[in-house]
Design an enzyme around this catalytic site. Structure first.
Site, short mmCIF file in Angstrom:
data_model
loop_
_atom_site.label_atom_id
_atom_site.label_comp_id
_atom_site.label_asym_id
_atom_site.label_seq_id
_atom_site.Cartn_x
_atom_site.Cartn_y
_atom_site.Cartn_z
N TYR A 166 19.98 8.91 32.25
CA TYR A 166 19.20 10.00 32.87
C TYR A 166 18.33 10.69 31.82
CZ TYR A 166 18.50 14.59 35.19
OH TYR A 166 17.97 15.73 35.73
N LYS A 170 14.32 10.98 31.58
CA LYS A 170 13.69 12.31 31.57
C LYS A 170 12.85 12.53 30.30
CE LYS A 170 14.82 14.30 35.44
NZ LYS A 170 13.77 14.35 36.50
P1 NAI Z 1 18.30 17.65 44.56
O1 NAI Z 1 19.25 16.51 44.61
O2 NAI Z 1 18.58 18.83 45.40
O3 NAI Z 1 16.82 17.16 44.88
C1 NAI Z 1 16.33 15.88 44.59
C2 NAI Z 1 15.70 15.31 45.83
O4 NAI Z 1 15.13 14.04 45.53
C3 NAI Z 1 16.72 15.07 46.95
O5 NAI Z 1 16.31 15.77 48.11
C4 NAI Z 1 16.73 13.58 47.14
O6 NAI Z 1 16.95 13.17 48.49
C5 NAI Z 1 15.37 13.17 46.63
N1 NAI Z 1 15.31 11.78 46.17
C6 NAI Z 1 16.22 11.12 45.43
N2 NAI Z 1 15.82 9.87 45.20
C7 NAI Z 1 14.63 9.72 45.81
C8 NAI Z 1 13.70 8.64 45.91
N3 NAI Z 1 13.96 7.47 45.35
N4 NAI Z 1 12.55 8.85 46.59
C9 NAI Z 1 12.28 10.04 47.18
N5 NAI Z 1 13.14 11.09 47.12
C10 NAI Z 1 14.29 10.93 46.44
O7 NAI Z 1 18.22 18.08 43.03
P2 NAI Z 1 17.34 19.21 42.29
O8 NAI Z 1 18.25 19.92 41.39
O9 NAI Z 1 16.52 19.97 43.23
O10 NAI Z 1 16.42 18.29 41.34
C11 NAI Z 1 15.02 18.21 41.43
C12 NAI Z 1 14.49 17.60 40.14
O11 NAI Z 1 14.76 18.47 39.05
C13 NAI Z 1 15.12 16.26 39.78
O12 NAI Z 1 14.14 15.41 39.23
C14 NAI Z 1 16.13 16.63 38.71
O13 NAI Z 1 16.43 15.55 37.86
C15 NAI Z 1 15.40 17.76 38.02
N6 NAI Z 1 16.25 18.64 37.27
C16 NAI Z 1 17.11 19.49 37.92
C17 NAI Z 1 17.90 20.35 37.20
C18 NAI Z 1 18.78 21.36 37.84
O14 NAI Z 1 19.36 22.19 37.12
N7 NAI Z 1 18.90 21.38 39.16
C19 NAI Z 1 17.90 20.33 35.72
C20 NAI Z 1 16.92 19.44 35.15
C21 NAI Z 1 16.15 18.63 35.90
#
Ligand code: NAI
Length: 313
Positions: A166, A170
């Site tokens: 991951y 990133k």
């Molecule tokens: P989340 O799991 O709530 O949102 C991610 C969304 O991406 C989900 O709704 C999921 O269905 C969708 N998704 C997954 N694979 C997919 C694909 N192949 N095609 C289209 N949609 C897809 O998680 P969150 O926390 O909102 O994360 C959003 C972004 O922020 C991610 O890239 C995550 O890695 C990044 N991030 C989040 C952090 C946190 O503290 N929540 C920290 C650092 C980065």
């Protein structure tokens, strides 16, 4: 202060069916953007699929009087990524903004990471962001305007256990931002990267000790470790008003900061022959010395900075 608006602009937010992406989509739509709400609708590991996540966010936007359309393609598939951008063109006629936010998570210590975990994380985060942004870049170049945001992570830039694949994906966002930033500049396209941190279903993957730390820090921050405390920076970064390019920002609990990658002045070895290993050992403290730190803005710029130090010797 004039309010920042997105009327007549079209935004694509990937993974916008929940978590951070949902708040970005809602705020952009509230400010006049037509939004493509993309979400594969699977689980946190990236398995499965469904339409309800994207549909529910579209319904929220429409109920508030905004413009939005759902898309359920996977960013990890290049044809799916093309279809996401095509949805923006078919439904709204253009694409001005891409927020690469979709992501999955599979935590495992390095020696326990499976090939499937590595492939999945790199396909969704790294390839997915490149596929979607590549498809949009072509149209942005033609129209002479665009805003692209990649989503990195503190895990990638600063490190975190159990997240080798991951974190590597990133960290790749920094590379994408640098090259999109350089190639886009002449075409009015600005590209930046965000390191967010907020409670979402992703945070639930933390181990119990980290979760405890997270909860304690959240209390210190007044329970502000939530997506809506990230959104203002995201929306500003993709606005016409923001001229920042090729930069990395951190957003955590309402604290916004720039992340910089620096280069020490270093130690210059002999010119007439390569330094010996012992020379390097003897000067390792000079190599590490951070008294002078430059921030090269390209490969050639690094060479020019070195040349400047050589001339000054
Ligand atoms: P989340 O799991 O709530 O949102 C991610 C969304 O991406 C989900 O709704 C999921 O269905 C969708 N998704 C997954 N694979 C997919 C694909 N192949 N095609 C289209 N949609 C897809 O998680 P969150 O926390 O909102 O994360 C959003 C972004 O922020 C991610 O890239 C995550 O890695 C990044 N991030 C989040 C952090 C946190 O503290 N929540 C920290 C650092 C980065």
């Amino acid at each position: 202060m004039t309010s920042i608006r997105f009327d007549q602009q079209v935004a694509v937010v990937t993974g916008a069916g929940g978590g951070l992406g949902r708040t970005y989509a809602l705020e952009l739509a509230a400010r006049g953007a037509a939004v493509v709400v993309n979400d594969l609708g699977g689980n946190i590991s990236g398995d499965g699929a469904g339409t309800s996540m994207a549909d529910s966010v579209v319904a929220e936007i429409l109920a508030a009087g905004g413009k939005a359309v759902a898309n359920y393609d996977s960013v990890a598939d290049s044809k799916g990524a093309d279809a996401i951008i095509q949805t923006a063109l078919d439904k709204f006629g253009r694409v001005d903004i891409v927020i690469n936010n979709a992501g999955n998570l599979r935590n495992a210590y390095i020696d326990k990471l499976s090939d499937d975990d590595i492939d999945s994380l790199h396909s969704v985060h790294l390839k997915g962001s490149l596929y979607v942004s590549r498809a949009a870049f072509h149209h942005m170049k033609q129209q002479g305007y665009g805003r692209i945001l990649f989503t990195s992570s503190a895990a990638g830039v600063f490190g975190n256990p159990e997240q080798a694949a991951y974190a590597a994906a990133k960290a790749g966002m920094v590379g994408l931002t640098n090259v999109f930033g350089i190639e886009g500049e002449a075409h009015g396209i600005k590209t930046n990267t965000l390191l967010p941190m907020a409670a979402s279903r992703m945070a639930e993957k933390m181990d119990p000790a980290q979760l405890q730390q997270f909860a304690e820090l959240n209390a210190t921050f007044g329970n502000a470790l939530t997506p809506d405390y990230i959104t203002p920076l995201v929306v500003y970064l993709v606005s016409r008003e923001c001229e920042a390019n090729k930069s990395i920002y951190s957003a955590v609990a309402g604290r916004f900061a720039k992340v910089v990658i620096g280069l020490t002045k270093g130690w210059l070895g002999p010119r007439d022959a390569p330094a010996s290993v012992e020379d390097v050992a003897a000067h390792f403290a000079d190599i590490e010395d951070q008294t002078v730190v430059d921030e090269p803005c390209s490969l050639v710029d690094e060479l020019q900075i070195i040349a400047k130090h050589v001339r000054a010797e």
